[in-house]
Design an enzyme around this catalytic site. Structure first.
Site, PDB file in Angstrom:
ATOM      1  N   ASP A 102      -2.732  -0.865  -5.422  1.00 20.00           N
ATOM      2  CA  ASP A 102      -3.249   0.256  -6.194  1.00 20.00           C
ATOM      3  C   ASP A 102      -2.059   0.980  -6.824  1.00 20.00           C
ATOM      4  O   ASP A 102      -0.951   0.478  -6.823  1.00 20.00           O
ATOM      5  CB  ASP A 102      -4.041   1.199  -5.291  1.00 20.00           C
ATOM      6  CG  ASP A 102      -3.123   1.915  -4.334  1.00 20.00           C
ATOM      7  OD1 ASP A 102      -2.026   1.388  -4.051  1.00 20.00           O
ATOM      8  OD2 ASP A 102      -3.468   3.009  -3.881  1.00 20.00           O
TER       9      ASP A 102
ATOM     10  N   LYS B 157      -8.057  -5.539  -6.455  1.00 16.36           N
ATOM     11  CA  LYS B 157      -7.800  -4.354  -5.642  1.00 16.36           C
ATOM     12  C   LYS B 157      -9.047  -3.969  -4.840  1.00 16.36           C
ATOM     13  O   LYS B 157      -9.008  -3.805  -3.619  1.00 16.36           O
ATOM     14  CB  LYS B 157      -7.352  -3.183  -6.524  1.00 16.36           C
ATOM     15  CG  LYS B 157      -6.996  -1.929  -5.751  1.00 16.36           C
ATOM     16  CD  LYS B 157      -8.133  -0.960  -5.757  1.00 16.36           C
ATOM     17  CE  LYS B 157      -7.861   0.156  -4.751  1.00 16.36           C
ATOM     18  NZ  LYS B 157      -8.991   1.100  -4.708  1.00 16.36           N
TER      19      LYS B 157
END
Length: 221
Positions: free
Chosen positions: A144, A125
């Site tokens: 996310d 991420k």
DNA sequence: ATCCCGAGGG
DNA sequence: CCCTCTGGAT
């Protein structure tokens, strides 16, 4: 109705609508350098970007680059980032990542996924955010909490693991649009499709959403 | 699966 | 009180 079209076509329609809804969507974190974006992104774990942006001016003023973070008194970092939560882990990760950047990468944030993943506190991420926004490299889809929640609700994936969700999304979306999808869906997650009480009546994606359709069917019964 | 962690909203 | 916020490491 439109749920009958292929998942790939549905994903593209979702992307098109989101880009129209949020034409100016960008990374919401404040930063001046790749290192500052890396630090801000580490700080953004389980914390709003708005809160991160409140601590980074003082933090980056005190520690402007990897060298200064590397030799900092960690306690001082902890105090400056305290309000972002997880402050001990975050301070440790930021410092260890900066030490490695100084030792192994000449003080510069590396520009490949493989190298970024060797840094403390950096997984896909964070690496995707840094690659896309600091270097313009679209390596994958940033997954996310918002991308996870909306992708599940929209019915684009049934996976819960972020890495598996990313693999599903990569197959559904054209590569140049991967980060545009993430950024605009994050905006939509904040504004409309929030975690607690999604505003489906105001949602431009309702006709493409399996969650909304399921809710409608519940009401009819 | 669990832990790290504070701030804001309901 | 409980849940959520651009997660990652053990």
């Amino acid at each position: 109705m439109n749920l009958r079209i292929s998942k790939k076509k549905r994903a593209f329609e979702i992307l098109t609508i989101l880009k129209q809804l949020y034409p100016d969507a960008t990374c919401s974190l404040d930063y001046q350098t790749p290192l500052q974006l890396l630090v801000a992104t580490i700080l953004s774990a389980q914390c709003t970007d708005e809160r991160v942006n409140k601590v980074t001016p003082a933090l980056f003023s005190r520690f402007p680059d990897a060298q200064s973070f590397a030799k900092a008194d960690r306690k001082e970092i902890e105090i400056l980032i305290h309000s972002t939560g997880f402050y001990r882990n975050k301070a440790k990760n930021i410092q260890n990542a900066c030490i490695k950047i100084v030792n192994d990468f000449n003080g510069n944030v590396p520009q490949t996924m493989t190298e970024l993943l060797t840094l403390a506190g950096v997984a896909r991420k964070t690496a995707n955010v840094v690659l896309a926004h600091a270097f313009g490299i679209i390596e994958g889809v940033t997954v996310d909490t918002h991308v996870k929640r909306l992708s599940n609700r929209l019915g684009l994936t049934k996976k819960q693991n972020p890495v598996q969700i990313e693999q599903d999304l990569i197959k559904l979306l054209p590569q140049p649009e991967w980060e545009n999808f993430s950024i605009s869906i994050i905006y939509h997650g904040r504004a409309i499709c929030n975690a607690r009480k999604p505003l489906c009546h105001q949602c431009s994606l309702a006709h493409l959403c399996t969650f909304f359709q399921t809710e409608q069917n519940k009401i009819k019964e």
